[in-house]
Design an enzyme around this catalytic site. Sequence first.
Site, PDB file in Angstrom:
ATOM      1  N   ASP A  93       0.849  -1.189   0.000  1.00  0.00           N
ATOM      2  CA  ASP A  93       0.000   0.000   0.000  1.00  0.00           C
ATOM      3  C   ASP A  93       0.887   1.242   0.000  1.00  0.00           C
ATOM      4  OD1 ASP A  93       0.915   0.314   2.596  1.00  0.00           O
ATOM      5  OD2 ASP A  93      -0.957  -0.309   3.534  1.00  0.00           O
ATOM      6  N   SER A  94       0.264   2.390  -0.111  1.00  0.00           N
ATOM      7  CA  SER A  94       1.038   3.617  -0.310  1.00  0.00           C
ATOM      8  C   SER A  94       1.609   4.188   0.981  1.00  0.00           C
ATOM      9  CB  SER A  94       0.156   4.684  -0.967  1.00  0.00           C
ATOM     10  OG  SER A  94      -0.824   5.156  -0.047  1.00  0.00           O
ATOM     11  N   GLY A  95       1.086   3.745   2.115  1.00  0.00           N
ATOM     12  CA  GLY A  95       1.462   4.328   3.397  1.00  0.00           C
ATOM     13  C   GLY A  95       0.513   5.412   3.860  1.00  0.00           C
ATOM     14  N   PHE A  97      -2.784   5.483   4.486  1.00  0.00           N
ATOM     15  CA  PHE A  97      -3.749   5.169   5.544  1.00  0.00           C
ATOM     16  C   PHE A  97      -3.088   5.234   6.910  1.00  0.00           C
ATOM     17  CE2 PHE A  97      -5.721   2.097   8.439  1.00  0.00           C
ATOM     18  CZ  PHE A  97      -7.016   2.582   8.456  1.00  0.00           C
ATOM     19  N   ASP A 147      -2.612   8.452  -1.434  1.00  0.00           N
ATOM     20  CA  ASP A 147      -3.933   9.062  -1.284  1.00  0.00           C
ATOM     21  C   ASP A 147      -4.175   9.401   0.174  1.00  0.00           C
ATOM     22  OD1 ASP A 147      -4.193   6.387  -0.354  1.00  0.00           O
ATOM     23  OD2 ASP A 147      -6.356   6.498  -0.608  1.00  0.00           O
ATOM     24  N   ASP A 265      -8.125  -7.321   1.067  1.00  0.00           N
ATOM     25  CA  ASP A 265      -7.139  -7.564   2.121  1.00  0.00           C
ATOM     26  C   ASP A 265      -7.727  -7.089   3.438  1.00  0.00           C
ATOM     27  OD1 ASP A 265      -5.437  -5.057   3.425  1.00  0.00           O
ATOM     28  OD2 ASP A 265      -6.514  -4.525   1.601  1.00  0.00           O
ATOM     29  N   CYS A 308     -12.713 -28.831   7.554  1.00  0.00           N
ATOM     30  CA  CYS A 308     -11.605 -27.935   7.187  1.00  0.00           C
ATOM     31  C   CYS A 308     -10.339 -28.753   6.920  1.00  0.00           C
ATOM     32  CB  CYS A 308     -11.356 -26.921   8.295  1.00  0.00           C
ATOM     33  SG  CYS A 308      -9.985 -25.791   7.944  1.00  0.00           S
ATOM     34  N   CYS A 310      -7.232 -27.337   6.894  1.00  0.00           N
ATOM     35  CA  CYS A 310      -6.047 -26.613   7.365  1.00  0.00           C
ATOM     36  C   CYS A 310      -5.191 -27.541   8.234  1.00  0.00           C
ATOM     37  CB  CYS A 310      -6.442 -25.361   8.151  1.00  0.00           C
ATOM     38  SG  CYS A 310      -6.942 -25.666   9.861  1.00  0.00           S
ATOM     39  N   CYS A 313      -6.753 -28.450  11.703  1.00  0.00           N
ATOM     40  CA  CYS A 313      -7.900 -29.364  11.681  1.00  0.00           C
ATOM     41  C   CYS A 313      -7.513 -30.746  11.154  1.00  0.00           C
ATOM     42  CB  CYS A 313      -9.026 -28.768  10.846  1.00  0.00           C
ATOM     43  SG  CYS A 313      -9.754 -27.271  11.573  1.00  0.00           S
ATOM     44  N   HIS A 340      -5.612 -21.569  10.628  1.00  0.00           N
ATOM     45  CA  HIS A 340      -7.003 -21.954  10.358  1.00  0.00           C
ATOM     46  C   HIS A 340      -7.784 -20.797   9.727  1.00  0.00           C
ATOM     47  CE1 HIS A 340     -11.030 -23.622  10.838  1.00  0.00           C
ATOM     48  NE2 HIS A 340     -11.363 -22.443  11.331  1.00  0.00           N
TER      49      HIS A 340
END
Length: 376
Positions: A93-95, A97, A147, A265, A308, A310, A313, A340
């Site tokens: 990401d751009s940083g 946020f 942004d 994400d 599941c 994973c 599990c 999980h």
Amino acid sequence: MSVTYELIHKDKFTGARAGILHTPHGDFLTPIFMPVGTQATVKTLSPDELEDLGAGIILGNTYHLFLRPTADLIQRAGGLHKFMHWNKGILTDSGGFQVFSLSTIRKITEEGVMFNSHIDGAKKFLSPEISIQTQFKFGSDISMAFDECIPYHADYDYTKNSTERTHRWAERSLKAAATDQAVFGICQGGMYEDLREDSAKFIASLDFDGCAIGGLSVGEPKEIMYKMLEVSTKFLPENKARYLMGVGTPDHLIEGVMRGVDMFDCVFATRVARNGMAMVSPKTASRGRLVIKNAEFTEDFTPLESDCDCYACKKNFTRAYIRHLVRADEIFGLRLLTLHNLRYLQRFMAAMRKSILEDKFSEFREEFLIIVNAQH
């Protein structure tokens, strides 16, 4: 372009899309959920474990890596992929946020943002050019334009001025990018339909490799979030990937996919794992959540979820055992829950993709919502 999107199929009855995202480090099926590796690591997991659970692209954070260990060090190490031993996709990401959410002291100008590091208080500066150049040093497969993430309660005038500045920053981000650097633009516009429409049209008009929708899931009611998302995706190009930033609960994923989003994400899955919660189907537990610390699991010798696949599990690490680990502050318990939860989301995305390819996404969504709504 080094990153392209290939639309494979669009559900006949909704805007849901199944596609392939082509990157320098592999081709990835969409819709896709990207685990967050803020500090060049997904907390508690190794790269091999991430690959085994089906992760294709992970997210790194420019703000944190810009401060520590610095872009120059990562570049000298051979780039972020080599630095962290991850051979699949990386989106940074751009940083922006984090500048606005973590820095209590900051000053926004047309040039960029002056802020104080949350680590040691040192003055730092980020601009579109610095953000893009930093991400180039990381060697990210996908870089994000700089942004401002607008606060939910911002008034119309502030939101309009901020969005227009984000547009100017988007143009500067593109201009600063290296020839072979893939960059996604970010739509803003707050909670105002006309500003969302204007922003989506503007970002779509620029030569970005993909388009992101930012400034949602920041405290607004779900109904407003979904409406703003609809307004945004309506004007984004069909031939480019669409990325809804910071969203990762199953209900939001379903509603995002229905509105034509390809990429997501969120830290939710890993954060709640570290707080002792397992994500499961709403058929398994109310609201799709097992608070494993609860006393009811003291002698529950079943896996977190019976179907599941994973590691936790499959090996039948029981709810009782994981509860014991969590209550004893043993890191292995948090690792099992993290494995999980992330595998749960990969399976969830794969099930949505299958339903899209079969033109059954509406049924998939309706079945999920009927169960969830019956529990409220």
